[in-house]
Design a protein around this motif. Structure first.
Motif, mmCIF file in Angstrom:
data_model
loop_
_atom_site.group_PDB
_atom_site.id
_atom_site.type_symbol
_atom_site.label_atom_id
_atom_site.label_comp_id
_atom_site.label_asym_id
_atom_site.label_seq_id
_atom_site.Cartn_x
_atom_site.Cartn_y
_atom_site.Cartn_z
ATOM 1 N N ASN A 83 -21.979 65.065 -16.729
ATOM 2 C CA ASN A 83 -20.637 65.679 -16.722
ATOM 3 C C ASN A 83 -19.777 65.095 -15.605
ATOM 4 O OD1 ASN A 83 -21.458 67.279 -18.767
ATOM 5 N ND2 ASN A 83 -21.246 69.232 -17.693
ATOM 6 N N ALA A 84 -20.376 65.014 -14.425
ATOM 7 C CA ALA A 84 -19.622 64.520 -13.258
ATOM 8 C C ALA A 84 -19.207 63.065 -13.452
ATOM 9 C CB ALA A 84 -20.460 64.670 -11.995
ATOM 10 N N LEU A 85 -20.110 62.274 -14.059
ATOM 11 C CA LEU A 85 -19.775 60.861 -14.269
ATOM 12 C C LEU A 85 -18.651 60.704 -15.296
ATOM 13 C CD1 LEU A 85 -23.248 59.080 -14.180
ATOM 14 C CD2 LEU A 85 -21.381 58.849 -12.543
ATOM 15 N N ALA B 277 -9.205 65.637 -19.764
ATOM 16 C CA ALA B 277 -8.817 64.681 -20.821
ATOM 17 C C ALA B 277 -7.363 64.918 -21.239
ATOM 18 C CB ALA B 277 -9.749 64.823 -22.013
ATOM 19 N N SER B 278 -6.957 66.183 -21.306
ATOM 20 C CA SER B 278 -5.567 66.484 -21.705
ATOM 21 C C SER B 278 -4.587 65.976 -20.647
ATOM 22 C CB SER B 278 -5.349 67.997 -21.868
ATOM 23 O OG SER B 278 -6.380 68.545 -22.622
ATOM 24 N N ILE B 279 -4.941 66.202 -19.378
ATOM 25 C CA ILE B 279 -4.047 65.754 -18.298
ATOM 26 C C ILE B 279 -3.997 64.220 -18.261
ATOM 27 C CG2 ILE B 279 -3.732 65.726 -15.780
ATOM 28 C CD1 ILE B 279 -4.779 68.628 -15.800
ATOM 29 N N CYS B 280 -5.140 63.591 -18.521
ATOM 30 C CA CYS B 280 -5.165 62.122 -18.574
ATOM 31 C C CYS B 280 -4.234 61.624 -19.680
ATOM 32 C CB CYS B 280 -6.585 61.626 -18.871
ATOM 33 S SG CYS B 280 -7.600 61.557 -17.421
ATOM 34 N N ALA B 281 -4.283 62.292 -20.835
ATOM 35 C CA ALA B 281 -3.433 61.880 -21.960
ATOM 36 C C ALA B 281 -1.960 61.994 -21.572
ATOM 37 C CB ALA B 281 -3.742 62.737 -23.177
ATOM 38 N N ALA C 237 -15.600 61.528 -13.507
ATOM 39 C CA ALA C 237 -15.234 60.430 -12.599
ATOM 40 C C ALA C 237 -14.588 59.279 -13.371
ATOM 41 C CB ALA C 237 -16.470 59.939 -11.853
ATOM 42 N N CYS C 238 -15.100 59.040 -14.602
ATOM 43 C CA CYS C 238 -14.536 57.959 -15.426
ATOM 44 C C CYS C 238 -13.115 58.263 -15.865
ATOM 45 C CB CYS C 238 -15.410 57.732 -16.665
ATOM 46 S SG CYS C 238 -16.908 56.857 -16.270
ATOM 47 N N MET C 239 -12.736 59.530 -15.848
ATOM 48 C CA MET C 239 -11.344 59.873 -16.192
ATOM 49 C C MET C 239 -10.481 59.967 -14.933
ATOM 50 S SD MET C 239 -11.487 62.509 -19.383
ATOM 51 C CE MET C 239 -12.898 63.540 -19.094
ATOM 52 N N ILE C 240 -11.034 60.609 -13.889
ATOM 53 C CA ILE C 240 -10.240 60.807 -12.660
ATOM 54 C C ILE C 240 -9.950 59.473 -11.972
ATOM 55 C CG2 ILE C 240 -10.322 61.756 -10.309
ATOM 56 C CD1 ILE C 240 -11.913 64.097 -11.493
ATOM 57 N N GLY C 241 -10.942 58.604 -11.940
ATOM 58 C CA GLY C 241 -10.777 57.311 -11.252
ATOM 59 C C GLY C 241 -9.576 56.539 -11.774
ATOM 60 N N PRO C 242 -9.579 56.197 -13.077
ATOM 61 C CA PRO C 242 -8.415 55.457 -13.596
ATOM 62 C C PRO C 242 -7.099 56.238 -13.479
ATOM 63 C CG PRO C 242 -10.262 55.366 -15.134
ATOM 64 C CD PRO C 242 -10.651 56.342 -14.068
ATOM 65 N N THR D 64 -11.707 53.832 -9.589
ATOM 66 C CA THR D 64 -12.808 54.149 -10.511
ATOM 67 C C THR D 64 -14.159 53.881 -9.849
ATOM 68 O OG1 THR D 64 -11.334 53.495 -12.294
ATOM 69 C CG2 THR D 64 -13.649 53.743 -12.863
ATOM 70 N N VAL D 65 -14.271 52.747 -9.188
ATOM 71 C CA VAL D 65 -15.539 52.413 -8.512
ATOM 72 C C VAL D 65 -15.840 53.454 -7.429
ATOM 73 C CG1 VAL D 65 -16.646 50.709 -6.989
ATOM 74 C CG2 VAL D 65 -15.442 49.957 -9.034
ATOM 75 N N SER D 66 -14.802 53.859 -6.682
ATOM 76 C CA SER D 66 -15.007 54.865 -5.630
ATOM 77 C C SER D 66 -15.505 56.175 -6.238
ATOM 78 C CB SER D 66 -13.698 55.146 -4.885
ATOM 79 O OG SER D 66 -13.202 53.973 -4.328
ATOM 80 N N CYS D 67 -14.905 56.583 -7.344
ATOM 81 C CA CYS D 67 -15.310 57.850 -7.977
ATOM 82 C C CYS D 67 -16.747 57.769 -8.483
ATOM 83 C CB CYS D 67 -14.365 58.191 -9.130
ATOM 84 S SG CYS D 67 -12.807 58.852 -8.573
ATOM 85 N N LEU D 68 -17.071 56.676 -9.161
ATOM 86 C CA LEU D 68 -18.427 56.560 -9.719
ATOM 87 C C LEU D 68 -19.475 56.488 -8.605
ATOM 88 C CD1 LEU D 68 -17.777 54.110 -12.707
ATOM 89 C CD2 LEU D 68 -18.337 56.534 -12.816
ATOM 90 N N LEU D 69 -19.218 55.652 -7.605
ATOM 91 C CA LEU D 69 -20.194 55.538 -6.509
ATOM 92 C C LEU D 69 -20.257 56.825 -5.697
ATOM 93 C CD1 LEU D 69 -19.662 51.880 -5.164
ATOM 94 C CD2 LEU D 69 -21.444 52.749 -6.687
ATOM 95 N N GLY D 70 -19.107 57.469 -5.546
ATOM 96 C CA GLY D 70 -19.080 58.727 -4.785
ATOM 97 C C GLY D 70 -19.888 59.826 -5.454
#
Lengths: 234, 292
Positions: free
Chosen positions: B28-30, B157-161, B33-38, B248-254
Motif C-alpha cells: 500500500n505504502a509503495l 488517485a483522485s487528487i493525482c488525476a 509513494a508511486c503516486m505522491i512522488g510524481p 519519486t526515488v526519494s518517496c520509494l527509498l524513503g
C-alpha cells in the motif's frame, strides 16, 4: 485592417495620485501612433489602460472593421531570473501551445518558433536559457512573441531599447510591414528622429494629453526643455 | 489492490522479493509513494518558479493546527482529513488574499502566518493531549506507512488525476504568468484564477500526502526535488522530469530503506532526508560541471 481605438475622457488615479488627467483620443488604423513625453509622464500607464491592465475611468472603445485579432504587446524592458532553466524555445512554445512544453514534443509548433525567432534574428539562440540573453536579445524575443499573435493591433512600449542597429533595422522593417497591412500601432518611443521618420500621429503625454498631431507639428511646437529631456534619454 | 498485494506476497514466497514484502501495508505504502512522488515532483517546479517555496512550507506547517482542530472537533485522531484540508485551504486563501490587497512583502506575510499557525497549533495540542495519545499525532505530522489504506489510495488517485489535469491545462499559462505577468494578462490568462487553483492544489496535495510523507514535511518534498533538479537542468523539460525523478526515488527509498534496515524512522522523515541527499548530489554535479 486594425481597430479604431477611441478614448473618451479616460483618466487614471492610483490611490490619491492622479496619473493621467482625462484623455480623449482617436487612434486610427493603418497608422503608427507615437506616444511621447518625459519620464513619469504616464505613457506606459496610458498603454496599460488601453490593454485593459489598469483600472481607469472614462471609456475605451475598440472598433474592429472586420474580424478581431488578439492584441500583440511588446512590454518595456523585461528581466528574467538568471539561472532559471527555461530556454528561449520553451518560452516561445508556452506562448504558442496550451499543452505543457515539458510533456510533448510538437514538431509543427517548434517549426513555427524557429520561423518567428528567425524573423527577429534569434534563430540560433533557441537553446539558450532566458536568463543568459542580453537586453537587446530579450527585446527581440519580446518582439518575436508578439509576432506570434498575427495581430493587427500592436502596443509597443519602448521596443528599441537596447537594440543594436541591425536589430533596429529588422524591427523597423516589421513595423513598416505591419502598417502596410493596415495594423493599428501604438508605440511609446523616446527617439525624436525615429518618431519623425515613422510616426503618422504623435501624442504628447505629460500627466494627460498635452498635444496631438503630426510629428513635426508636435515636436517643433513642443517646449524645448521637454524635447531636450527626450533627446537626452534617447 | 488485493490482487497486487497477493502478487507481492506470492513473489516474496517464491524468493523474488525480500521478506519485508510479506506485509500488505508495505505494498500500500509503495503504491502511495508511486503516486505522491510524481505528483509532488511535477508541482515542485511551479512552486520554485512562482517563488512559493516558503508558502508551501507554511501551508504544510499549518497542518499542525488543522490536525489539532480536527481532533478537538471529534474527527478520528489518525486521519483528521476534513479539518486538515479546510484549515490548510483557508490558511492559504487568506494569506494570498491579504497579499493581493496589501503591499506587505510576501516573505514577511508568510512569516507572520507561519508563526501564528504554529503558535495556535502548539496551544491547541495541549487540549488535544487530554483527548488522545499525542504520539498518534506523530503519524499525521511526519508520516507512517502503516496507516495507508485502500480508501486513502483512492483519494490519492483522485487528487493525482486533478493535478495532472491542472498541469496539462495550465502549466504553460502558469509558467508565462510567472515569467511575465502583464504579458500573460494581455494574452487572456486569468492570473488570479490560476493562483487560487494552484493554492487549492497545494492544500489538496498536503492532505493527500499526510499518510506517507506527513503533513509537516509535504512542503519540503514540494521544494527539495525541484530545487535539486533546477541546479542541474539546462531546459524546462529537464527541470520537470528530473524533479519528478528525484521526488519519486526519494518517496520509494524513503518507504523501503527504513523497512529494509528495520529502522524506527517515520517515512516522511526518511523521504525528506533522502531528498536532501539528492540535493547534495545535485550540488556536487553542478560544482563538478562548473570545473569541467
Amino acid at each position: 485592417m486594425g481597430p479604431q481605438i477611441q478614448l473618451e475622457s479616460m483618466s487614471l488615479t492610483l490611490g490619491r495620485v492622479e496619473i493621467l488627467k482625462p484623455v480623449t483620443a482617436l487612434f486610427q488604423p493603418r497608422q503608427l501612433h507615437a506616444i511621447v513625453g518625459p519620464n513619469g509622464a504616464g505613457k506606459t500607464s496610458l498603454m496599460r489602460c488601453v490593454l485593459g491592465l489598469m483600472p481607469h475611468k472614462g471609456e475605451i472603445r475598440c472598433v474592429w472593421p472586420g474580424k478581431a485579432t488578439p492584441v500583440a504587446y511588446v512590454p518595456q524592458q523585461t528581466a528574467f531570473e538568471p539561472a532559471l532553466p527555461v530556454t528561449v524555445e520553451e518560452f516561445m512554445l508556452t506562448t504558442l501551445t496550451r499543452l505543457p512544453v515539458q510533456l510533448l514534443r510538437r514538431t509543427r509548433a517548434r517549426m513555427r518558433v524557429i520561423e518567428l525567432l528567425r524573423r527577429v534574428g534569434l534563430e540560433h539562440k533557441g537553446h539558450l536559457q532566458l536568463g543568459s540573453l542580453s537586453g537587446g536579445e530579450r527585446q527581440r524575443l519580446m518582439f518575436a512573441q508578439a509576432l506570434e499573435r498575427d495581430s493587427l493591433f500592436w502596443c509597443l512600449d519602448e521596443p528599441m531599447t537596447g537594440l543594436d542597429t541591425d536589430a533596429q533595422a529588422l524591427i523597423n522593417q516589421e513595423i513598416s510591414l505591419l502598417r502596410r497591412q493596415g495594423a493599428t500601432l501604438l508605440v511609446i518611443h523616446h527617439d525624436t528622429d525615429w518618431v519623425r521618420r515613422y510616426a503618422d500621429q504623435v501624442w504628447l503625454i505629460d500627466g494627460g494629453l498635452k498635444r496631438a498631431g503630426s510629428a513635426d507639428a508636435v515636436l517643433q511646437l513642443n517646449l524645448t526643455p521637454l524635447r531636450d529631456e527626450m533627446e537626452a534619454y534617447a | 489492490m488485493d490482487s497486487l498485494r497477493q502478487t507481492a506476497l506470492m513473489l516474496q514466497e517464491l524468493g523474488w522479493l525480500p521478506a519485508m514484502f510479506q506485509y500488505a501495508f508495505l505494498t500500500n505504502a509503495l503504491v502511495a509513494a508511486c503516486m505522491i512522488g510524481p505528483l509532488l515532483g511535477a508541482l515542485g517546479p511551479l512552486v520554485v518558479v512562482k517563488r512559493l517555496a516558503f508558502f508551501s512550507e507554511a501551508v504544510g506547517h499549518a497542518a499542525l493546527t488543522g490536525v489539532a482542530i480536527g481532533i478537538l472537533l471529534g474527527e478520528p485522531a489518525t486521519e483528521p482529513l476534513v479539518s486538515l484540508f479546510c484549515f490548510c485551504t483557508l490558511f492559504a486563501l487568506l494569506l494570498h488574499w491579504i497579499k493581493s490587497r496589501t503591499s506587505i512583502p510576501y516573505d514577511a506575510l508568510v512569516g507572520v502566518f507561519l508563526s501564528f499557525s504554529i503558535a495556535l497549533g502548539a496551544a491547541l495540542i495541549l487540549y488535544v493531549a487530554k483527548k488522545v495519545n499525542v504520539h498518534i499525532l506523530e503519524n499525521v505530522l511526519f508520516g507512517s506507512i502503516l496507516t495507508v489504506k485502500d480508501r486513502d489510495l483512492l483519494v490519492l488517485a483522485s487528487i493525482c488525476a486533478a493535478a495532472v489535469l491542472l498541469i496539462i491545462r495550465g502549466s504553460n499559462q502558469a509558467l508565462l504568468a510567472s515569467l511575465l505577468p502583464e504579458l500573460a494578462r494581455t494574452r487572456g490568462i486569468n492570473l488570479r484564477l490560476y493562483d487560487y487553483l494552484f493554492i487549492l492544489m497545494i492544500a489538496l496535495v498536503t492532505v493527500a500526502s499526510v499518510k506517507v510523507v506527513g503533513a509537516i514535511l509535504v512542503g519540503a518534498l514540494l521544494l527539495i526535488p525541484a530545487t535539486s533538479a533546477r541546479l542541474i537542468s539546462r531546459t524546462g523539460r529537464e527541470f520537470f522530469w528530473l524533479s519528478v525523478l528525484f521526488s519519486t526515488v526519494s518517496c520509494l527509498l524513503g518507504v523501503l530503506l527504513p523497512m529494509a534496515g528495520a529502522m524506527p524512522v517515520p517515512s516522511g522523515a526518511a523521504i525528506v532526508i533522502i531528498a536532501s541527499g539528492g540535493f547534495v548530489l545535485a550540488l556536487i554535479i553542478r560544482t563538478w560541471r562548473s570545473f569541467a
